[in-house]
Scaffold this active site. Structure first.
Site, PDB file in Angstrom:
ATOM      1  N   GLU A 124       2.807   4.972  -3.943  1.00 32.85           N
ATOM      2  CA  GLU A 124       2.753   5.947  -5.160  1.00 32.85           C
ATOM      3  C   GLU A 124       4.001   6.668  -5.280  1.00 32.85           C
ATOM      4  O   GLU A 124       4.433   6.926  -6.326  1.00 32.85           O
ATOM      5  CB  GLU A 124       1.747   6.849  -4.963  1.00 32.85           C
ATOM      6  CG  GLU A 124       0.076   5.949  -5.351  1.00 32.85           C
ATOM      7  CD  GLU A 124      -0.106   5.055  -3.951  1.00 32.85           C
ATOM      8  OE1 GLU A 124       0.143   5.460  -2.729  1.00 32.85           O
ATOM      9  OE2 GLU A 124      -0.869   4.218  -4.262  1.00 32.85           O
ATOM     10  N   ASP A 132       0.848  -1.212   0.073  1.00 33.00           N
ATOM     11  CA  ASP A 132      -0.020  -0.035   0.035  1.00 33.00           C
ATOM     12  C   ASP A 132       0.945   1.136  -0.155  1.00 33.00           C
ATOM     13  O   ASP A 132       1.928   1.134   0.333  1.00 33.00           O
ATOM     14  CB  ASP A 132      -1.002  -0.264   1.240  1.00 33.00           C
ATOM     15  CG  ASP A 132      -1.924   1.014   1.470  1.00 33.00           C
ATOM     16  OD1 ASP A 132      -2.237   1.465   0.192  1.00 33.00           O
ATOM     17  OD2 ASP A 132      -2.650   1.322   2.260  1.00 33.00           O
ATOM     18  N   ASP A 158      -8.962   3.374  -2.565  1.00 36.01           N
ATOM     19  CA  ASP A 158      -9.856   3.775  -2.036  1.00 36.01           C
ATOM     20  C   ASP A 158     -11.300   4.150  -2.630  1.00 36.01           C
ATOM     21  O   ASP A 158     -11.629   5.279  -2.843  1.00 36.01           O
ATOM     22  CB  ASP A 158      -9.605   4.980  -0.942  1.00 36.01           C
ATOM     23  CG  ASP A 158      -8.361   4.348  -0.232  1.00 36.01           C
ATOM     24  OD1 ASP A 158      -8.060   3.085   0.081  1.00 36.01           O
ATOM     25  OD2 ASP A 158      -7.572   5.311   0.274  1.00 36.01           O
TER      26      ASP A 158
HETATM   27  O1  MIG Z   1      -4.250   5.786   4.592  1.00 40.96           O
HETATM   28  O2  MIG Z   1      -3.658   0.652   5.438  1.00 40.96           O
HETATM   29  O3  MIG Z   1      -6.025   2.073   0.176  1.00 40.96           O
HETATM   30  O4  MIG Z   1      -6.954  -0.299   1.598  1.00 40.96           O
HETATM   31  O5  MIG Z   1      -6.910  -0.130   4.376  1.00 40.96           O
HETATM   32  C1  MIG Z   1      -4.891   4.925   4.275  1.00 40.96           C
HETATM   33  C2  MIG Z   1      -4.977   1.530   5.691  1.00 40.96           C
HETATM   34  C3  MIG Z   1      -4.004   3.725   4.191  1.00 40.96           C
HETATM   35  C4  MIG Z   1      -4.929   2.814   2.002  1.00 40.96           C
HETATM   36  C5  MIG Z   1      -5.603   1.764   1.349  1.00 40.96           C
HETATM   37  C6  MIG Z   1      -6.586   0.867   2.062  1.00 40.96           C
HETATM   38  C7  MIG Z   1      -6.084   0.462   3.434  1.00 40.96           C
HETATM   39  C8  MIG Z   1      -5.612   1.767   4.225  1.00 40.96           C
HETATM   40  N1  MIG Z   1      -4.548   2.567   3.641  1.00 40.96           N
END
Ligand code: MIG
Length: 777
Positions: A405, A402, A486
């Site tokens: 980017e 996650d 998201d």
């Molecule tokens: O700032 O890890 O897209 O699936 O549950 C949010 C927490 C960070 C973004 C991801 C989401 C995940 C969440 N993350």
């Protein structure tokens, strides 16, 4: 354009245009062309593939170790003929012709009957950017472009390639988590693909500025792109995936239902979740652990109290047939107190991105102050892969990447006032190929995911890997599945997931999914039920929800919705042999698993914008309900014969019909002549104990793929491919069956729907089954 990206001058400088050809050199694979102010290299890589490079400099950019495409010299030489006249240079391969105008270096392509495509209108450059303009043909539509909201075709849109944490995305969002500078242009008879081979900030304008012109622009001093002639989308993807890579065959369990939540916060919560699935007899294979399993959001740690014994937990879950996937974020907590070995070893080995002035870059994410690995360096990826032992030693089966980017400039983590992006001039890469974040930004997710894949390959060497990533670029399919970040618990997001996932599939990424139920906000019971129906079509089927929303478990919305969820998840599990064969196909040919209808029916003008119906493989078409209160809907059936999945009724296509769709029912159709293998329902994915091959009367051919579902033995022959050829005549139906591979298939029965059923010999080799028509009454 995001202000932090460009060094663009406030008043745009005038464009420099190309001067006429002065000299050229024709080699077996490459044609070098020099003009007064630039040089061009045209590489003929296959009968349907060329690469075009143009630079005002004396040299082309050197190849990087992280390049996503092969070197030209990796291709076998192809034969082509050259016609060199004073005005033109014409290059002809077995499939296409390329014509270069010598006065302008404009390049146009033609198919074998002289239909033009990818026709140049010009190529220019100015400070820090270079662009080419090409003609849009009257009936042309544009697909792919990676991860995009909005309609299926992007004609008339401007699309930016820059990986971005696109929280709260909607149909107006431009740059998203994935940045894939590839698209295909389709019109009846002609189709081609373009890969802009550049990781810098870039943009496609598909007729937004001028309706009959498309443009590609890169913030670079070289233009580098591939043209792939199709004409069909399948051919374009076969070649595209040959240059950017294909998805390796995943473990079968990754095709099962996956349950996620931000977060399952403790071992007991996870155990309770697992117990619920098994008690309620709702199939499930995977439980995801989001950021709260960690100790203070330190990557590669477990919380000492809430997850005191992860090894025991994961072993117990394995007994019940569950795999565990853990989230891994790139930000490493910066708290140099000597207690956090990941930080210590990373600092020691100089793994983190530095500013141009040499100081270590700090950003603020979940663990507050954090430092970020430079994944462009192979030794950093090895070090990162090593850190995964904290997870794989405990038995973690898959890795979820996650925030890669990387996300750190647009969220109020840590001190809400501090929003620091990774500076574009931060040096990245080894000394030998040092560059800046300007060039590597779009590659951050790709290289992080490749390190996760490396970790799993090393630490679980006899098992196939599952990596899931939010960010990536062209080629990400080699390392990871992709989910669409998201999304929101709104009907509009259910609807937009279909064109979005279809365009990802048309961008070479077959293993994709959207969070079922929507990540943010509150789903209504009706929305959740409809979303679960659609979810069985997602190649990656995962429900997820944010920390403030209701959990998206199948039983949360009451008895009726639970029944619906069970029915559709069971259907998913019955279809696993079919899906698994589609995954195999994708791994071999680059074909998408979830497909827009235009992929199957490129000649049908009715489907070029159709995205509220989708194909799962070439046999099954779904027409889901995407709006509240709807209990019937219009469905377009392309020409040919179709069968209603639920009633077995035969329907003639080439028209719209009205389909019944009460909440319990997602309209589903099968093509005549389709072959769909079905397994008995199980609570977790497994080698089926028996198979029922369902064939719908008609003419067709399909190949079933089987193996052990988890090891690499299939690479040495331990698989079975069984091809079914179905032919329907007035008197009978004939099914010819041939098998190859050494895998011993399970007991199988063949059912010709409405006609009857026959057992198939275990060896399945060179069999012919004959069916007599049902007696009419
Ligand atoms: O700032 O890890 O897209 O699936 O549950 C949010 C927490 C960070 C973004 C991801 C989401 C995940 C969440 N993350």
């Amino acid at each position: 354009m995001p202000e932090f990206v460009g060094q663009m001058p406030k008043t745009p400088l005038p464009w420099t245009t190309v001067q006429p050809v002065q000299r050229l050199e024709i080699n077996p694979q490459q044609i070098q062309i020099w003009s007064e102010n630039c040089q061009m290299r045209l590489s003929i890589l296959a009968d349907n593939l060329i690469r075009v490079r143009l630079t005002p400099n004396h040299q082309f950019r050197p190849r990087r170790s992280w390049a996503i495409t092969p070197e030209d010299t990796d291709f076998e030489l192809v034969k082509y003929t050259v016609n060199d006249t004073p005005e033109f240079l014409e290059v002809t391969t077995a499939q296409m012709q390329i014509k270069l105008e010598k006065s302008s270096l404009k390049l146009s392509c033609f198919d074998s009957v002289n239909r033009p495509f990818a026709e140049d209108l010009g190529c220019c450059w100015r400070a820090s950017e270079i662009a080419a303009w090409k003609k849009i043909e009257p009936d042309e539509e544009f697909y792919g472009f990676g991860e995009r909201t909005g309609l299926l075709s992007k004609r008339g849109q401007r699309l930016t390639n820059w990986t971005t944490d696109s929280l709260d995305y909607d149909t107006l969002t431009d740059a998203m988590y994935q940045s894939i500078p590839f698209f295909m242009a389709l019109r009846p008879q002609v189709g081609y693909g373009i890969l802009l081979n550049d990781s810098h900030w870039s943009q496609f304008d598909m007729g937004a500025a001028q309706p009959e012109t498309w443009q590609m622009l890169a913030q670079n001093d070289e233009l580098d792109y591939y043209v792939i002639y199709g004409p069909a989308p399948a051919q374009i993807l076969a070649t595209y995936s040959q240059i950017t890579g294909r998805m390796p065959l995943p473990p079968r369990w990754a095709l099962g239902y996956q349950q996620c939540r931000w977060s399952y916060r403790s071992e007991s919560e996870v155990r309770e979740l697992a117990a619920q699935f098994r008690q309620r007899q709702i199939p499930c294979d995977v439980i995801h652990l989001d950021i709260d399993y960690m100790d203070g959001f330190r990557v590669f740690t477990w919380h000492p109290e809430r997850f005191a014994n992860p090894t025991q937990l994961i072993a117990d879950l394995a007994q019940q047939g569950f795999k565990v996937v853990t989230i891994v974020d790139p930000g490493v907590k910066y708290q140099p107190d000597g207690h956090y070995s990941v930080l210590e070893s990373g600092l020691e080995q100089d793994c983190f991105v530095r500013h141009a002035d040499g100081s270590i870059f700090h950003g603020y994410v979940w663990p507050d102050r954090a430092v970020f690995p430079d994944f462009m360096r192979p030794q950093v990826r090895h070090w990162w892969a090593e850190q995964h032992r904290a997870l794989t030693d405990a038995g973690v089966a898959g890795i979820w990447n996650d925030m890669n980017e990387p996300a750190l400039n647009d969220r109020p983590f840590g001190d809400p006032g501090v929003k620091i992006p990774l500076p574009l001039d931060a040096p990245q890469g080894d000394a030998a190929e040092q560059t800046t974040h300007r060039e590597t930004h779009n590659l951050y997710g790709l290289m992080m995911a490749s390190a996760a894949a490396e970790a799993l390959a090393q630490q679980r060497p006899s098992q196939r890997s599952f990596v899931l990533t939010r960010s990536g670029t062209a080629g990400i399919q080699r390392w990871s599945a992709v989910w669409t970040g998201d999304n929101q618990s709104r009907w509009e997001h259910l609807e937009l997931s279909l064109p979005m996932l279809c365009n990802l599939g048309l961008s070479g990424i077959a293993f994709v999914g959207a969070d079922i139920g929507g990540f943010a906000g509150e789903a209504s019971p009706e929305l959740f039920a409809r979303w679960m129906q659609v979810g069985i079509l997602y190649p990656m089927m995962r429900a997820h929800s944010t920390i403030t929303s209701r959990p998206h478990e199948p039983w949360v919305y009451g008895e009726r919705v639970e029944q619906i969820c069970r029915k559709y998840i069971e259907l998913r599990y019955r279809l696993l042999p079919y899906l698994y064969s589609l995954f195999w196909q994708a791994s071999v040919t680059g074909a998408p698993i979830l497909r827009p209808l235009l992929y199957e029916f490129p000649q049908d003008p009715q489907v070029k914008h159709l995205a509220d119906q989708v194909m799962l493989g070439s046999a099954l078409m779904a027409a889901p309900v995407l709006r509240p209160g709807v209990t019937c809907r219009s469905v377009y059936l392309p020409a040919g014969d179709w069968f209603d999945w639920w009633t077995g009724e035969q329907i003639t296509g080439g028209r719209h019909i009205l389909a019944e769709a009460p909440l319990e029912q997602m309209p589903l159709y099968v093509k005549a002549g389709a072959v769909i293998p079905m397994a008995p329902v199980t609570q977790q994915s497994q080698i089926p104990a028996q198979l029922q091959i369902k064939i719908w009367p008609g003419t067709g051919e399909w190949t079933l793929y089987e193996d052990d579902g988890d090891s690499f033995d299939y690479q040495t022959g331990s698989f079975a491919t069984t091809t079914f050829q179905v032919e329907l005549t007035a008197e009978q139906a004939i099914v010819q069956i041939s098998r190859s591979g050494s895998w011993q298939p399970c007991p199988t029965r063949v059912e010709l729907v409405g006609w009857g059923e026959q057992a198939l010999e275990p060896d399945r080799d060179n069999h012919e089954l004959r069916f007599s028509p049902p007696v009419q009454n």
